[in-house]
Design a protein around this motif. Sequence first.
Motif, mmCIF file in Angstrom:
data_model
loop_
_atom_site.group_PDB
_atom_site.id
_atom_site.type_symbol
_atom_site.label_atom_id
_atom_site.label_comp_id
_atom_site.label_asym_id
_atom_site.label_seq_id
_atom_site.Cartn_x
_atom_site.Cartn_y
_atom_site.Cartn_z
ATOM 1 N N VAL A 26 38.952 12.420 -4.703
ATOM 2 C CA VAL A 26 37.540 12.067 -4.853
ATOM 3 C C VAL A 26 37.425 10.653 -5.417
ATOM 4 O O VAL A 26 36.626 9.839 -4.935
ATOM 5 N N ASP A 48 32.094 16.985 -2.498
ATOM 6 C CA ASP A 48 31.740 15.840 -3.343
ATOM 7 C C ASP A 48 30.377 15.253 -3.004
ATOM 8 O O ASP A 48 29.799 14.532 -3.808
ATOM 9 N N GLN A 49 29.849 15.561 -1.815
ATOM 10 C CA GLN A 49 28.531 15.066 -1.434
ATOM 11 C C GLN A 49 27.961 15.943 -0.318
ATOM 12 O O GLN A 49 28.719 16.620 0.382
ATOM 13 N N ASN A 69 33.541 17.881 -8.823
ATOM 14 C CA ASN A 69 33.788 16.931 -9.902
ATOM 15 C C ASN A 69 34.583 17.629 -11.002
ATOM 16 O O ASN A 69 34.855 18.832 -10.914
#
Length: 200
Positions: A26, A48-49, A69
């Motif tokens: 990441v 992550d998105q 995260n």
Amino acid sequence: LGHIPHKNWDKEYIETFSKDIALDLVAEKEKLGIKIVAAESKNYALADQPNNIIPDFFPATLKANEVLNAINLQKDPSAMTMLVDEHKLLNIVETLKANFGDKITVGVWGGKNPILELSPKGVNKAKGVDFLAKTYNIDKKNIIAFGDEHNDASMIDYAGWGVVMQNGTDKLKSLANDITEYDNEHDGLARYLEDYLKLA
């Protein structure tokens, strides 16, 4: 990960790799050419998105506790999936193998989307099928496996009868005992089994 969803199974197992690998990727994603990073295990799936690049695979929306995260990733993952820049795919694979090759297996899906799959070292689909075969005393010759992407190769090769979907990759088709007449979008697997097992 081998389990029966929503049930207790005394044969359940899980193999994982360090969550530090996921967090490193990441942190380095832009430098490497990675567009989306996802990590999962039995009780979580994180990305992550949100995904606005390819439909129906990575989540389009994420709640705060679904973001990949250091806060949310508390346990080592059993697998990771990444959408990458197709022009950098080979370089990413080589970098992953050089940095983490003793801990993970890097798989390339091989379809229209440049997707990489990370699993614990030595883990592939054939290993899962072999575990089930030995657990339930099923001879390989009585196993039919279906696949469409490169990551199905070990399973297609392992099974007594390996069938590749009409929409499968050319590389996978070269390993097949047979190829379905219809693709994934037109009930190819169900139609094949109806005919093969004389169910219709």
